[in-house]
Scaffold this motif. Structure first.
Motif, PDB file in Angstrom:
ATOM      1  N   HIS A 235       0.811  -0.640  -0.049  1.00 54.17           N
ATOM      2  CA  HIS A 235       0.086  -0.316  -0.128  1.00 54.17           C
ATOM      3  C   HIS A 235       1.080   1.366   0.211  1.00 54.17           C
ATOM      4  O   HIS A 235       1.768   1.534   0.804  1.00 54.17           O
ATOM      5  CB  HIS A 235      -1.212  -0.368   1.273  1.00 54.17           C
ATOM      6  CG  HIS A 235      -2.063   1.716   1.488  1.00 54.17           C
ATOM      7  ND1 HIS A 235      -2.736   1.860   0.906  1.00 54.17           N
ATOM      8  CD2 HIS A 235      -1.217   1.909   2.531  1.00 54.17           C
ATOM      9  CE1 HIS A 235      -2.926   3.001   1.202  1.00 54.17           C
ATOM     10  NE2 HIS A 235      -2.231   3.177   1.919  1.00 54.17           N
ATOM     11  N   ARG A 241      -6.050   4.084   4.976  1.00 58.29           N
ATOM     12  CA  ARG A 241      -6.964   3.819   3.542  1.00 58.29           C
ATOM     13  C   ARG A 241      -6.296   2.679   3.234  1.00 58.29           C
ATOM     14  O   ARG A 241      -7.179   1.574   2.412  1.00 58.29           O
ATOM     15  CB  ARG A 241      -6.569   3.983   2.259  1.00 58.29           C
ATOM     16  CG  ARG A 241      -6.740   5.966   2.865  1.00 58.29           C
ATOM     17  CD  ARG A 241      -8.046   6.086   2.382  1.00 58.29           C
ATOM     18  NE  ARG A 241      -8.606   5.917   1.651  1.00 58.29           N
ATOM     19  CZ  ARG A 241      -9.458   6.290   0.419  1.00 58.29           C
ATOM     20  NH1 ARG A 241      -8.906   7.878   0.130  1.00 58.29           N
ATOM     21  NH2 ARG A 241      -9.945   5.930  -0.590  1.00 58.29           N
ATOM     22  N   LEU A 242      -5.493   2.244   4.364  1.00 59.68           N
ATOM     23  CA  LEU A 242      -4.680   0.385   4.033  1.00 59.68           C
ATOM     24  C   LEU A 242      -6.894  -0.520   3.884  1.00 59.68           C
ATOM     25  O   LEU A 242      -6.140  -1.120   2.831  1.00 59.68           O
ATOM     26  CB  LEU A 242      -4.532  -0.194   5.178  1.00 59.68           C
ATOM     27  CG  LEU A 242      -2.834   0.911   5.513  1.00 59.68           C
ATOM     28  CD1 LEU A 242      -2.499  -0.099   6.954  1.00 59.68           C
ATOM     29  CD2 LEU A 242      -2.303  -0.406   4.810  1.00 59.68           C
ATOM     30  N   LEU A 245      -7.531  -1.230   0.071  1.00 59.31           N
ATOM     31  CA  LEU A 245      -6.791  -2.128  -0.240  1.00 59.31           C
ATOM     32  C   LEU A 245      -7.088  -3.701   0.046  1.00 59.31           C
ATOM     33  O   LEU A 245      -7.290  -4.349  -1.514  1.00 59.31           O
ATOM     34  CB  LEU A 245      -5.814  -1.492   0.051  1.00 59.31           C
ATOM     35  CG  LEU A 245      -4.221  -2.490  -1.007  1.00 59.31           C
ATOM     36  CD1 LEU A 245      -4.464  -2.122  -2.582  1.00 59.31           C
ATOM     37  CD2 LEU A 245      -3.002  -2.069  -0.968  1.00 59.31           C
ATOM     38  N   HIS A 268      -0.563  -5.900   9.360  1.00 58.31           N
ATOM     39  CA  HIS A 268       0.375  -4.420   8.742  1.00 58.31           C
ATOM     40  C   HIS A 268       1.890  -4.345   9.096  1.00 58.31           C
ATOM     41  O   HIS A 268       2.285  -4.738   9.921  1.00 58.31           O
ATOM     42  CB  HIS A 268      -0.603  -3.564   9.206  1.00 58.31           C
ATOM     43  CG  HIS A 268      -2.226  -2.926   8.641  1.00 58.31           C
ATOM     44  ND1 HIS A 268      -2.877  -2.746   9.426  1.00 58.31           N
ATOM     45  CD2 HIS A 268      -2.730  -3.833   7.820  1.00 58.31           C
ATOM     46  CE1 HIS A 268      -3.935  -2.748   8.607  1.00 58.31           C
ATOM     47  NE2 HIS A 268      -4.255  -3.697   8.014  1.00 58.31           N
ATOM     48  N   ARG A 283       4.128   3.804   3.070  1.00 62.18           N
ATOM     49  CA  ARG A 283       4.663   2.346   2.343  1.00 62.18           C
ATOM     50  C   ARG A 283       3.998   1.684   3.642  1.00 62.18           C
ATOM     51  O   ARG A 283       4.254   1.509   4.488  1.00 62.18           O
ATOM     52  CB  ARG A 283       5.515   2.376   1.706  1.00 62.18           C
ATOM     53  CG  ARG A 283       5.851   2.748   0.244  1.00 62.18           C
ATOM     54  CD  ARG A 283       7.645   2.751  -0.001  1.00 62.18           C
ATOM     55  NE  ARG A 283       8.430   3.169   1.511  1.00 62.18           N
ATOM     56  CZ  ARG A 283       9.203   2.462   1.994  1.00 62.18           C
ATOM     57  NH1 ARG A 283      10.214   1.376   1.352  1.00 62.18           N
ATOM     58  NH2 ARG A 283      10.314   2.300   2.662  1.00 62.18           N
TER      59      ARG A 283
END
Length: 295
Positions: A235, A241-242, A245, A268, A283
């Motif tokens: 990402h 906004r993870l 995706l 994550h 990122r």
């Protein structure tokens, strides 16, 4: 085989919708997420995310939509009592029912009662959202095998936007313990989708990976992040906004991948510091746990 997975997912979703519709029609208490996950044959770890990804809406919105659709069915009777209809579809008061009705349909129940043309238009408006399907060329997903490793973790309960403070506490401890230069990774384990729960109830494990052994004191704790097979996707952009995706991975890549989801939480891996890197360039890797041996 791969298309069968997508068809099976659609059937599972249909089964949950049918169960919810029958429950609402009977006026019975709604099943909890664990029960819905069982009906859908999905792990409770993934049910809410898979549901949102494949239907385009969270479970709570699906329930609200089905309640209003049942109400519209009852309101076809011009003599229907608004309070009775409200209670029949699970609202405690006619006022709460009217607010939900107006928010969704820009009309009151009384304005639609006994007016079939307006009810038909409202039913069409309450249709399920359209969800893109099929391959997503922009997605670059790799299947990787990772070993388990130990982290020092702090469980944060609160808004996703407040996670920086939790990671700050971890870094503060690491500085005091003299191990800050040994940090080799930043990890996060969400216990819910932050888009679907009240901010004050979100639980999220913030974690740092160290190159040395450490002995933190509560509320910090040592924890092992499990290894195994994962779908990994990179990402780029704001960390809040993870989940967007993740939706794309579950809706566009996973059903045709030939892989089964493993009953373990999504993770994550944060690769940049939001205080040092512009938001648009941040990122992070999303790790979706998969069962081994599928292809």
């Amino acid at each position: 085989m791969k298309s069968d997975t997508r068809i099976a997912c659609a059937r599972r979703i249909d089964a949950v919708v049918a169960h919810l519709q029958a429950t609402i029609a009977r006026g019975d208490p709604l099943p909890d997420l664990a029960e819905l996950a069982r009906i859908a044959h999905f792990s409770p770890f993934h049910f809410h995310r898979v549901w949102r990804a494949l239907t385009g809406e969270p479970v709570g919105r699906t329930v609200s939509r089905l309640r209003l659709l049942r109400a519209l069915q009852l309101l076809r009777d011009p003599d229907a009592d608004i309070t009775t209809v409200a209670q029949a579809v699970g609202y405690d008061t006619a006022q709460a029912f009217a607010r939900a009705f107006r928010d969704a349909l820009d009309a009151s129940p009384g304005e639609l009662r006994g007016r079939p043309e307006r009810i038909d238009a409202a039913v069409a408006r309450l249709g399920a959202p359209a969800v893109p399907s099929g391959p997503d060329p922009a997605l670059q997903v790799e299947v990787v095998s990772l070993a388990p490793f130990e982290v020092v973790a702090l469980r944060n309960r609160g808004a996703f936007a407040d996670l920086d403070a939790a990671f700050g506490r971890l870094f503060g401890w690491a500085a005091e313990a003299g191990v800050v230069d040994s940090i080799v990774g930043l990890h996060g384990v969400p216990h819910a989708d932050h888009r679907d729960v009240p901010p004050e109830t979100l639980e999220f494990d913030c974690a740092i990976e160290l190159a040395v052994q450490a002995a933190p004191s509560p509320p910090l704790q040592r924890m092992v992040l499990d290894g195994g097979t994962f779908a990994r996707v990179r990402h780029v952009g704001a960390y809040d906004r993870l989940e967007d995706l993740t939706d794309r991975v579950l809706a566009r890549w996973w059903p045709d991948s030939g892989h089964a989801l493993r009953a373990a939480p999504i993770r994550h891996v944060f690769l940049d510091d939001p205080e040092a890197v512009p938001e648009s360039l941040l990122r992070a890797d999303i790790l979706v746990p998969l069962e081994p041996g599928h292809s």
